[in-house]
Design an enzyme around this catalytic site. Structure first.
Site, PDB file in Angstrom:
ATOM      1  N   CYS A 259     -43.261 -31.585 -37.507  1.00  0.00           N
ATOM      2  CA  CYS A 259     -42.225 -31.256 -38.389  1.00  0.00           C
ATOM      3  C   CYS A 259     -41.358 -32.740 -38.878  1.00  0.00           C
ATOM      4  CB  CYS A 259     -41.035 -30.420 -38.200  1.00  0.00           C
ATOM      5  SG  CYS A 259     -41.740 -28.946 -37.523  1.00  0.00           S
TER       6      CYS A 259
ATOM      7  N   SER B 243     -43.546 -16.861 -33.262  1.00  0.00           N
ATOM      8  CA  SER B 243     -44.279 -17.035 -34.471  1.00  0.00           C
ATOM      9  C   SER B 243     -45.542 -16.778 -34.111  1.00  0.00           C
ATOM     10  CB  SER B 243     -43.902 -18.673 -34.812  1.00  0.00           C
ATOM     11  OG  SER B 243     -44.833 -19.001 -35.866  1.00  0.00           O
ATOM     12  N   GLY B 244     -46.259 -16.207 -35.213  1.00  0.00           N
ATOM     13  CA  GLY B 244     -47.835 -15.921 -35.048  1.00  0.00           C
ATOM     14  C   GLY B 244     -48.796 -17.019 -34.655  1.00  0.00           C
ATOM     15  N   HIS B 245     -48.513 -18.056 -35.645  1.00  0.00           N
ATOM     16  CA  HIS B 245     -49.516 -19.100 -35.656  1.00  0.00           C
ATOM     17  C   HIS B 245     -49.468 -20.050 -34.636  1.00  0.00           C
ATOM     18  CE1 HIS B 245     -47.267 -22.918 -36.922  1.00  0.00           C
ATOM     19  NE2 HIS B 245     -46.543 -21.901 -37.230  1.00  0.00           N
TER      20      HIS B 245
ATOM     21  N   GLY C 230     -41.170 -18.532 -37.173  1.00  0.00           N
ATOM     22  CA  GLY C 230     -40.109 -18.796 -36.171  1.00  0.00           C
ATOM     23  C   GLY C 230     -38.972 -19.573 -36.843  1.00  0.00           C
TER      24      GLY C 230
ATOM     25  N   GLN D  78     -42.746 -21.306 -28.352  1.00  0.00           N
ATOM     26  CA  GLN D  78     -43.698 -21.853 -27.536  1.00  0.00           C
ATOM     27  C   GLN D  78     -44.201 -21.184 -26.416  1.00  0.00           C
ATOM     28  OE1 GLN D  78     -45.723 -24.786 -28.220  1.00  0.00           O
ATOM     29  NE2 GLN D  78     -44.925 -25.307 -30.189  1.00  0.00           N
TER      30      GLN D  78
HETATM   31  C1  LIG Z   1     -43.347 -24.080 -34.465  1.00  0.00           C
HETATM   32  C2  LIG Z   1     -41.891 -23.940 -33.946  1.00  0.00           C
HETATM   33  C3  LIG Z   1     -40.882 -23.125 -34.671  1.00  0.00           C
HETATM   34  C4  LIG Z   1     -41.054 -22.863 -36.134  1.00  0.00           C
HETATM   35  O1  LIG Z   1     -42.082 -21.707 -36.301  1.00  0.00           O
HETATM   36  P1  LIG Z   1     -42.758 -21.507 -37.617  1.00  0.00           P
HETATM   37  O2  LIG Z   1     -43.200 -20.049 -37.639  1.00  0.00           O
HETATM   38  O3  LIG Z   1     -43.809 -22.654 -38.083  1.00  0.00           O
HETATM   39  O4  LIG Z   1     -41.764 -21.621 -38.693  1.00  0.00           O
HETATM   40  C5  LIG Z   1     -39.560 -23.077 -34.114  1.00  0.00           C
HETATM   41  N1  LIG Z   1     -39.594 -23.287 -32.767  1.00  0.00           N
HETATM   42  C6  LIG Z   1     -40.341 -23.921 -32.030  1.00  0.00           C
HETATM   43  C7  LIG Z   1     -40.239 -24.265 -30.468  1.00  0.00           C
HETATM   44  C8  LIG Z   1     -41.800 -24.112 -32.522  1.00  0.00           C
HETATM   45  O5  LIG Z   1     -42.483 -24.727 -31.763  1.00  0.00           O
END
Ligand SMILES: *Cc1c(COP(=O)(O)O)cnc(C)c1O
Length: 399
Positions: A329, A204-206, A73, A184
């Site tokens: 973060c 984002s995959g995770h 992400g 999200q």
């Molecule tokens: C987790 C998150 C990201 C970052 O994604 P990563 O794959 O961990 O780099 C960006 N934006 C939001 C809203 C997130 O929750």
């Protein structure tokens, strides 16, 4: 994972689902060919990669050729903002204006600040007490030199879901590019790039049962976004580097699964979430943060006055509960969350935040256990607190 652990931090990350893991495994061991190689052995990886692209696209109502795989992400957000600024610079506009919100993830916020240092002008729109961006305020902020609007679909700390389709319609009416950080939202609520009128969307995959280190940027077909990474010309020359085939395949499998089960799973999670909210918001000097209805199905977030968020997390950890106080973060920093300050909370109150984000393995028993432990820890920390007036049973500061 220990048997008694309750994982309530799905907004930070999730376990890889069995389906996703199963889809990934052959790409580590037997089907490991480089998709760019010409022999037949490598073609299985290539065709699975393209199938993954089509699956991700279908879950967003996009076309396969509009999906670019990234490392996550953060990279997708960086690419969207930097890419649009670069595109405008290539067209001769070396400065211009970008509209975003005060509650974006740092991947957007810090990229906007970086562009600000390069001479771009940025408007950080305020939000209301529920964390909502007002679409009318977006329209008012538009200037003749506005090149991009970037507003997140759902907030990672307080779970508030933004009126993205309304903002998209405004962007379209003014012919301004529109990006949404939907990290999200994707896999948790319905996402439709056409209905939302977005030109760029990050995922984002995770965050939905896929692996870490893989994500995607949706780029509308008509948009010639400049390359982020130069090299061997993968991803149609826009994002070079040997493709993360296992990651893309795992992410696509997890997303397909999440979207298929979304109606019943989001109803199940929302019911558990609402039990957490009902059980905790009645505690003294406690507030729900985020919008009451327009919120992610799995996210319950609070502030407890007179309680220190980090201490709360450590005590919950000791009792086997994994939770977060806002953004993972920024949890290493002692500054209160920019999101909680933006919804109008005073510093002292914003320090006492707790986010419980539920996911597939959480049960009613987990919710019961949390409703048992959390009030106890809050009461204990207030008892110990230097800013809590024990005799009056209230914080020593006035709001
Ligand atoms: C987790 C998150 C990201 C970052 O994604 P990563 O794959 O961990 O780099 C960006 N934006 C939001 C809203 C997130 O929750």
């Amino acid at each position: 994972m220990s048997r008694h652990m309750i994982y309530a931090d799905h907004a930070a990350t999730t376990a890889v689902t069995d389906t996703a893991l199963k889809a990934m495994l052959p790409h580590f061991t037997t089907a490991y060919g480089n998709p760019s190689s010409l022999y037949r052995f490598a073609q299985e990886g290539k065709s699975d990669l393209e199938m993954a692209r089509a699956q991700v696209a279908a879950c967003l109502n996009a076309k396969a050729e509009e999906i670019y795989f990234t490392s996550g992400g953060t990279e997708a957000d960086n690419w969207a903002l930097r890419g649009v600024a670069q595109l405008m610079a290539l067209k001769g506009k070396r400065t211009g204006h970008i509209i975003t919100s005060a509650i974006e993830h740092h991947a957007v916020l810090h990229t906007a600040q970086y562009l600000e240092k390069q001479g771009w002008s940025i408007t950080y729109l305020p939000v209301d007490g529920d964390g909502l961006v007002d679409p009318a305020a977006v329209e008012t902020a538009i200037r003749p030199d506005t090149i991009l609007i970037s507003v997140m679909a759902a907030n990672n700390e307080i779970g508030t879901i933004q009126p993205i389709a309304e903002i998209g319609a405004i962007a379209r009416a003014h012919q301004i590019l529109f990006h949404t950080d939907a990290v999200q939202a994707v896999g948790h609520i319905p996402v439709d790039v056409e209905a939302w009128n977005v030109d760029l969307l990050s995922l984002s995959g995770h965050k939905f049962g896929g692996p870490k280190g893989i994500g995607a940027l949706y780029v509308k077909k008509s948009l010639r976004l400049p390359a982020l990474i130069q090299g061997g010309g993968q991803e149609k020359g826009r994002r070079s580097g040997t493709e993360n085939v296992p990651g893309a395949v795992g992410m696509a499998a997890a997303l397909k699964e999440a979207v298929e089960h979304m109606p019943e799973e989001s109803a199940r999670l929302a019911a558990l979430r609402d039990k957490l909210i009902a059980g905790l918001e009645g505690l003294p000097y406690t507030r729900l943060t985020g919008h009451r209805e327009k919120r992610l199905p799995g996210t319950a977030s609070f502030v407890f006055e007179g309680v220190e968020g980090e201490a709360l997390l450590l005590h919950l950890d000791a009792r086997g509960i994994c939770a977060s106080s806002g953004s993972a973060c920024s949890s290493a920093s002692l500054d209160p969350s920019h999101v909680l300050l933006a919804i109008g909370l005073p510093h002292a109150v914003a320090h006492g935040s707790l986010r419980l984000s539920l996911g597939r393995d959480n049960t009613q028993a987990d919710v019961d256990a949390m409703l048992n432990e959390i009030p106890d820890v809050v009461a204990y920390l207030r008892e110990m607190s230097p800013v809590w007036d024990r005799d009056a049973e209230k914080p020593t500061w006035e709001l």
